[in-house]
Design a protein around this motif. Structure first.
Motif, PDB file in Angstrom:
ATOM      1  N   VAL A  88       0.828  -1.197   0.000  1.00 22.66           N
ATOM      2  CA  VAL A  88       0.000   0.000   0.000  1.00 22.66           C
ATOM      3  C   VAL A  88       0.861   1.245   0.000  1.00 22.66           C
ATOM      4  O   VAL A  88       1.748   1.402   0.835  1.00 22.66           O
ATOM      5  CB  VAL A  88      -0.934   0.019   1.237  1.00 22.66           C
ATOM      6  CG1 VAL A  88      -1.800   1.271   1.214  1.00 22.66           C
ATOM      7  CG2 VAL A  88      -1.800  -1.227   1.271  1.00 22.66           C
ATOM      8  N   ARG A  90       0.795   4.988   0.751  1.00 21.80           N
ATOM      9  CA  ARG A  90      -0.024   5.949   1.503  1.00 21.80           C
ATOM     10  C   ARG A  90       0.411   7.347   1.091  1.00 21.80           C
ATOM     11  O   ARG A  90       1.416   7.865   1.573  1.00 21.80           O
ATOM     12  CB  ARG A  90       0.181   5.702   2.999  1.00 21.80           C
ATOM     13  CG  ARG A  90      -0.780   6.412   3.924  1.00 21.80           C
ATOM     14  CD  ARG A  90      -0.425   6.050   5.355  1.00 21.80           C
ATOM     15  NE  ARG A  90      -1.258   6.721   6.322  1.00 21.80           N
ATOM     16  CZ  ARG A  90      -2.177   6.130   7.066  1.00 21.80           C
ATOM     17  NH1 ARG A  90      -2.380   4.845   6.937  1.00 21.80           N
ATOM     18  NH2 ARG A  90      -2.877   6.819   7.943  1.00 21.80           N
ATOM     19  N   ARG A  95      -4.627  11.539   0.372  1.00 18.21           N
ATOM     20  CA  ARG A  95      -5.502  10.572   1.030  1.00 18.21           C
ATOM     21  C   ARG A  95      -6.712  11.215   1.712  1.00 18.21           C
ATOM     22  O   ARG A  95      -7.749  10.567   1.874  1.00 18.21           O
ATOM     23  CB  ARG A  95      -4.713   9.710   2.010  1.00 18.21           C
ATOM     24  CG  ARG A  95      -4.144  10.412   3.215  1.00 18.21           C
ATOM     25  CD  ARG A  95      -3.216   9.484   4.010  1.00 18.21           C
ATOM     26  NE  ARG A  95      -3.808   8.169   4.224  1.00 18.21           N
ATOM     27  CZ  ARG A  95      -4.459   7.839   5.330  1.00 18.21           C
ATOM     28  NH1 ARG A  95      -4.608   8.729   6.292  1.00 18.21           N
ATOM     29  NH2 ARG A  95      -4.951   6.639   5.475  1.00 18.21           N
ATOM     30  N   GLU A 111      -6.956   3.938  -0.553  1.00 19.85           N
ATOM     31  CA  GLU A 111      -5.646   3.290  -0.642  1.00 19.85           C
ATOM     32  C   GLU A 111      -5.778   1.825  -1.026  1.00 19.85           C
ATOM     33  O   GLU A 111      -4.982   1.297  -1.809  1.00 19.85           O
ATOM     34  CB  GLU A 111      -4.920   3.426   0.695  1.00 19.85           C
ATOM     35  CG  GLU A 111      -4.512   4.856   0.995  1.00 19.85           C
ATOM     36  CD  GLU A 111      -4.112   5.074   2.443  1.00 19.85           C
ATOM     37  OE1 GLU A 111      -3.578   6.161   2.743  1.00 19.85           O
ATOM     38  OE2 GLU A 111      -4.344   4.179   3.280  1.00 19.85           O
ATOM     39  N   TYR A 252       3.173  -0.891   4.326  1.00 14.46           N
ATOM     40  CA  TYR A 252       2.983   0.463   3.808  1.00 14.46           C
ATOM     41  C   TYR A 252       4.271   1.098   3.300  1.00 14.46           C
ATOM     42  O   TYR A 252       5.350   0.864   3.840  1.00 14.46           O
ATOM     43  CB  TYR A 252       2.420   1.382   4.907  1.00 14.46           C
ATOM     44  CG  TYR A 252       0.969   1.156   5.219  1.00 14.46           C
ATOM     45  CD1 TYR A 252      -0.022   1.753   4.462  1.00 14.46           C
ATOM     46  CD2 TYR A 252       0.595   0.334   6.276  1.00 14.46           C
ATOM     47  CE1 TYR A 252      -1.362   1.549   4.752  1.00 14.46           C
ATOM     48  CE2 TYR A 252      -0.745   0.121   6.578  1.00 14.46           C
ATOM     49  CZ  TYR A 252      -1.714   0.728   5.806  1.00 14.46           C
ATOM     50  OH  TYR A 252      -3.043   0.521   6.091  1.00 14.46           O
TER      51      TYR A 252
END
Length: 261
Positions: A88, A90, A95, A111, A252
């Protein structure tokens, strides 16, 4: 997989570096160079014993180093595998864009969609409680808050858990206090209540997880966490939410866009 001699070198008998560390160094380099791909099984203990002419315990010590670094994970009865890279991305600058809320999407869903993963939320708890000293200060000296605790999963794997703290004079008796706050999440509800969001402040640090965090996020040995505390401010300058989030660091990539001027 190519033959081991073409992937891994031999040991240096003149080196003062321990043999198991030399083996770990060579396996790490092979992973970094992509000779062992994400999710791929590493050579077995027996194969490495034969290749290097060492004991099984020496090979196991090498694997332990790589596990401690979070590069590999062991599956009982199957072997040792290269851990996947963070799935993912971020993107901090996007976001919390209002257009996502207007589309009925929370940041986590945005996401997950970008990563091609299926998002779910469990372990949900919503309750009123006394604010800790830190949370109280961040929210302008409030005494009690509405706390929303939840765990986030991607494709069934826990990747983060978060607690949002909101002043009771804003959240009590609203949809924010319900288990499902509705499309767009709590930020959409805050704006509907007249608290148009203006900016966010985030504090981020990396650390090793506590035992409870290891259990909650089902972390492999050696995997750190990213601890993020975010405060949301409305256009009047009031802090309307503090979100305390702990994320699995192997899930992440934190991506930022910064102005040049």
């Amino acid at each position: 997989m190519a033959s081991l001699p073409s992937i891994l070198g031999g040991l240096d008998p003149t080196s003062d570096r321990a043999v198991f560390r030399q083996i770990a160094d060579q396996l790490r380099e092979a992973i970094d160079r992509g000779r062992f791909k994400e999710g791929e099984k590493l050579p077995s203990e027996a194969e490495l014993v034969e290749h290097y002419g060492v004991s099984r315990m020496t090979v196991r010590n090498s694997f332990s180093i790589l596990q401690g670094e979070g590069l590999v994970h062991a599956e009982h009865g199957r072997g040792v595998f290269v851990r996947p890279r963070p799935p993912v991305r971020r993107l901090a600058s996007d976001r919390f864009a209002r257009r996502h809320r207007e589309q009925g999407k929370s940041a986590f869903i945005v996401e997950a969609d970008a990563a091609g993963s299926h998002p779910t939320v469990d372990s949900l708890e919503v309750k009123e409680e006394k604010a800790s000293q830190d949370i109280s200060i961040r929210l302008g000296s409030v005494r009690r808050v509405l706390a929303r605790r939840r765990r986030y999963l991607l494709d069934g794997r826990p990747v983060e858990f978060a607690t949002s703290y909101l002043p009771l004079d804003i959240a009590r008796g609203t949809q924010i206090a319900e288990p499902n706050p509705g499309p767009g999440g709590i930020y959409a509800r805050l704006e509907e209540l007249g608290h148009q969001l203006d900016h966010f402040e985030e504090e981020i640090r990396a650390r090793m997880p506590s035992p409870s965090e290891v259990k909650t996020l089902q972390l492999a040995s050696g995997v750190p966490v990213i601890h993020l505390i975010r405060t949301a401010f409305d256009t009047a300058g009031r802090a309307v939410e503090v979100c305390d989030t702990v994320m699995a660091a192997d899930a992440y990539v934190l991506s930022y866009q910064l102005p040049a001027t």
